[in-house]
Design a protein around this motif. Structure first.
Motif, PDB file in Angstrom:
ATOM      1  N   GLU A  11      44.748  45.910  41.197  1.00 62.61           N
ATOM      2  CA  GLU A  11      44.921  44.436  41.510  1.00 62.61           C
ATOM      3  C   GLU A  11      44.045  44.034  42.758  1.00 62.61           C
ATOM      4  O   GLU A  11      43.356  42.932  42.486  1.00 62.61           O
ATOM      5  CB  GLU A  11      46.434  44.025  41.660  1.00 62.61           C
ATOM      6  CG  GLU A  11      46.452  42.573  41.699  1.00 62.61           C
ATOM      7  CD  GLU A  11      46.099  41.923  40.579  1.00 62.61           C
ATOM      8  OE1 GLU A  11      45.592  40.830  40.515  1.00 62.61           O
ATOM      9  OE2 GLU A  11      46.165  42.352  39.387  1.00 62.61           O
ATOM     10  N   ARG A  14      40.486  44.032  41.623  1.00 65.21           N
ATOM     11  CA  ARG A  14      40.106  43.084  40.645  1.00 65.21           C
ATOM     12  C   ARG A  14      39.808  41.646  41.440  1.00 65.21           C
ATOM     13  O   ARG A  14      38.854  41.093  41.217  1.00 65.21           O
ATOM     14  CB  ARG A  14      41.397  42.803  39.763  1.00 65.21           C
ATOM     15  CG  ARG A  14      40.990  43.453  38.408  1.00 65.21           C
ATOM     16  CD  ARG A  14      42.184  42.809  37.237  1.00 65.21           C
ATOM     17  NE  ARG A  14      42.505  44.030  36.726  1.00 65.21           N
ATOM     18  CZ  ARG A  14      43.602  44.792  36.656  1.00 65.21           C
ATOM     19  NH1 ARG A  14      44.440  44.195  37.741  1.00 65.21           N
ATOM     20  NH2 ARG A  14      44.178  45.669  36.403  1.00 65.21           N
ATOM     21  N   LYS A  15      40.924  41.460  42.385  1.00 63.60           N
ATOM     22  CA  LYS A  15      40.654  40.420  43.374  1.00 63.60           C
ATOM     23  C   LYS A  15      39.352  40.595  44.061  1.00 63.60           C
ATOM     24  O   LYS A  15      38.492  39.483  44.207  1.00 63.60           O
ATOM     25  CB  LYS A  15      41.958  40.173  44.424  1.00 63.60           C
ATOM     26  CG  LYS A  15      43.114  39.793  43.678  1.00 63.60           C
ATOM     27  CD  LYS A  15      44.159  39.580  44.785  1.00 63.60           C
ATOM     28  CE  LYS A  15      45.475  39.397  44.026  1.00 63.60           C
ATOM     29  NZ  LYS A  15      46.853  39.286  45.006  1.00 63.60           N
ATOM     30  N   GLU A  16      39.091  41.701  44.568  1.00 65.57           N
ATOM     31  CA  GLU A  16      37.893  41.716  45.352  1.00 65.57           C
ATOM     32  C   GLU A  16      36.691  41.437  44.359  1.00 65.57           C
ATOM     33  O   GLU A  16      35.643  40.871  45.004  1.00 65.57           O
ATOM     34  CB  GLU A  16      37.740  43.098  46.186  1.00 65.57           C
ATOM     35  CG  GLU A  16      36.923  43.393  47.024  1.00 65.57           C
ATOM     36  CD  GLU A  16      36.902  42.649  48.284  1.00 65.57           C
ATOM     37  OE1 GLU A  16      35.774  41.952  48.794  1.00 65.57           O
ATOM     38  OE2 GLU A  16      37.809  41.982  48.734  1.00 65.57           O
ATOM     39  N   MET A  17      36.618  41.947  43.395  1.00 66.35           N
ATOM     40  CA  MET A  17      35.470  41.919  42.328  1.00 66.35           C
ATOM     41  C   MET A  17      35.286  40.291  41.953  1.00 66.35           C
ATOM     42  O   MET A  17      34.109  40.044  41.781  1.00 66.35           O
ATOM     43  CB  MET A  17      35.790  42.899  41.182  1.00 66.35           C
ATOM     44  CG  MET A  17      35.425  44.280  41.399  1.00 66.35           C
ATOM     45  SD  MET A  17      35.668  45.238  40.162  1.00 66.35           S
ATOM     46  CE  MET A  17      33.968  44.799  39.394  1.00 66.35           C
ATOM     47  N   LYS A  18      36.493  39.653  41.746  1.00 67.58           N
ATOM     48  CA  LYS A  18      36.319  38.333  41.430  1.00 67.58           C
ATOM     49  C   LYS A  18      35.744  37.541  42.819  1.00 67.58           C
ATOM     50  O   LYS A  18      34.836  36.754  42.412  1.00 67.58           O
ATOM     51  CB  LYS A  18      37.734  37.610  41.233  1.00 67.58           C
ATOM     52  CG  LYS A  18      38.194  37.948  39.854  1.00 67.58           C
ATOM     53  CD  LYS A  18      39.797  37.011  39.677  1.00 67.58           C
ATOM     54  CE  LYS A  18      40.196  37.254  38.266  1.00 67.58           C
ATOM     55  NZ  LYS A  18      41.575  36.636  38.043  1.00 67.58           N
ATOM     56  N   SER A  19      36.379  37.853  43.938  1.00 67.02           N
ATOM     57  CA  SER A  19      35.383  37.325  44.977  1.00 67.02           C
ATOM     58  C   SER A  19      33.941  37.572  45.119  1.00 67.02           C
ATOM     59  O   SER A  19      33.163  36.534  45.318  1.00 67.02           O
ATOM     60  CB  SER A  19      36.156  37.880  46.474  1.00 67.02           C
ATOM     61  OG  SER A  19      35.633  37.376  47.561  1.00 67.02           O
ATOM     62  N   LYS A  48      31.973  38.170  42.672  1.00 69.93           N
ATOM     63  CA  LYS A  48      31.317  37.702  41.644  1.00 69.93           C
ATOM     64  C   LYS A  48      31.293  36.205  41.873  1.00 69.93           C
ATOM     65  O   LYS A  48      30.192  35.630  41.846  1.00 69.93           O
ATOM     66  CB  LYS A  48      32.295  37.690  40.156  1.00 69.93           C
ATOM     67  CG  LYS A  48      31.513  37.121  39.112  1.00 69.93           C
ATOM     68  CD  LYS A  48      32.251  37.145  37.885  1.00 69.93           C
ATOM     69  CE  LYS A  48      31.741  36.738  36.623  1.00 69.93           C
ATOM     70  NZ  LYS A  48      32.537  37.100  35.505  1.00 69.93           N
ATOM     71  N   LYS A  49      32.276  35.616  42.570  1.00 66.67           N
ATOM     72  CA  LYS A  49      32.182  34.312  42.868  1.00 66.67           C
ATOM     73  C   LYS A  49      31.195  33.835  44.078  1.00 66.67           C
ATOM     74  O   LYS A  49      30.558  33.076  44.049  1.00 66.67           O
ATOM     75  CB  LYS A  49      33.647  33.707  43.539  1.00 66.67           C
ATOM     76  CG  LYS A  49      33.537  32.250  43.921  1.00 66.67           C
ATOM     77  CD  LYS A  49      34.957  32.067  44.412  1.00 66.67           C
ATOM     78  CE  LYS A  49      35.253  30.442  44.752  1.00 66.67           C
ATOM     79  NZ  LYS A  49      36.459  30.277  45.299  1.00 66.67           N
TER      80      LYS A  49
END
Length: 185
Positions: free
Chosen positions: A124, A127-132, A134-135
């Motif tokens: 999790e 995932r959060k780090e990857m979303k960050s 990507k953003k």
């Protein structure tokens, strides 16, 4: 092969003139029987203690003697797993290990749940780090696109200014030419 080594392999003992008498399988230091390898059936398993540094150091395990550094027979079980194999093979397990089995199963299940929880939490977080990330990448791309748009707009503006200046210069040249022609006539 001596009688001692034959009996340690669960073979039958034959003396001179004596009838064959089946013997029990050898017993390891843990008190667990050393059964015939359930995978290759070419020898009795051996009991060892892990000496490698790490989480399994000093942990008892059972393996086929033909399993040499993971090559050959594939049988390898830690003690708690070996007890399950013994039960499946129908071998007798001492009362001491019978009492330990539910505790070991519960502990194993709790460890699995804990590992699943830790891995789930780590996934999790990842995932959060990857979303960050990507953003951030989208933001950088947008910023880069904005810079590109600004550069293009600046070039276009400069181009328009240049065209206007050229038009003014052309007009001035035409006016000068008309004035020059008018003076000559």
């Amino acid at each position: 092969m001596s009688q001692a080594s034959a009996s340690s392999r669960g073979a039958t003992r034959r003396g001179r003139g004596a009838a064959s008498v089946p013997t029990a399988p050898a017993v390891g230091q843990s008190g667990l029987p050393l059964i015939q390898c359930p995978v290759c059936k070419k020898g009795d398993v051996i009991e060892l203690i892990c000496k490698k540094d790490g989480v399994n150091r000093c942990r008892r395990f059972f393996k086929c003697p033909r399993n040499i550094s993971g090559v050959g027979c594939t049988f390898f079980k830690f003690e708690n797993e070996y007890i399950v194999v013994l039960e499946e093979e129908g071998a007798e397990v001492t009362d001491e290990h019978d009492a330990e089995l539910p505790v070991l199963r519960d502990a194993t299940e709790e460890l699995r749940k804990e590992m699943k929880s830790v891995v789930g939490d780590a996934n999790e977080e990842l995932r959060k780090e990857m979303k960050s990330v990507k953003k951030d990448m989208v933001s950088l791309k947008k910023h880069k696109d904005d810079k590109l748009r600004q550069s293009i707009a600046s070039i276009a503006s400069s181009g328009r200014t240049l065209l206007v200046m050229m038009a003014v210069n052309l007009f001035v040249c035409v006016v000068i030419a008309v004035v020059f022609i008018a003076r000559k006539s």
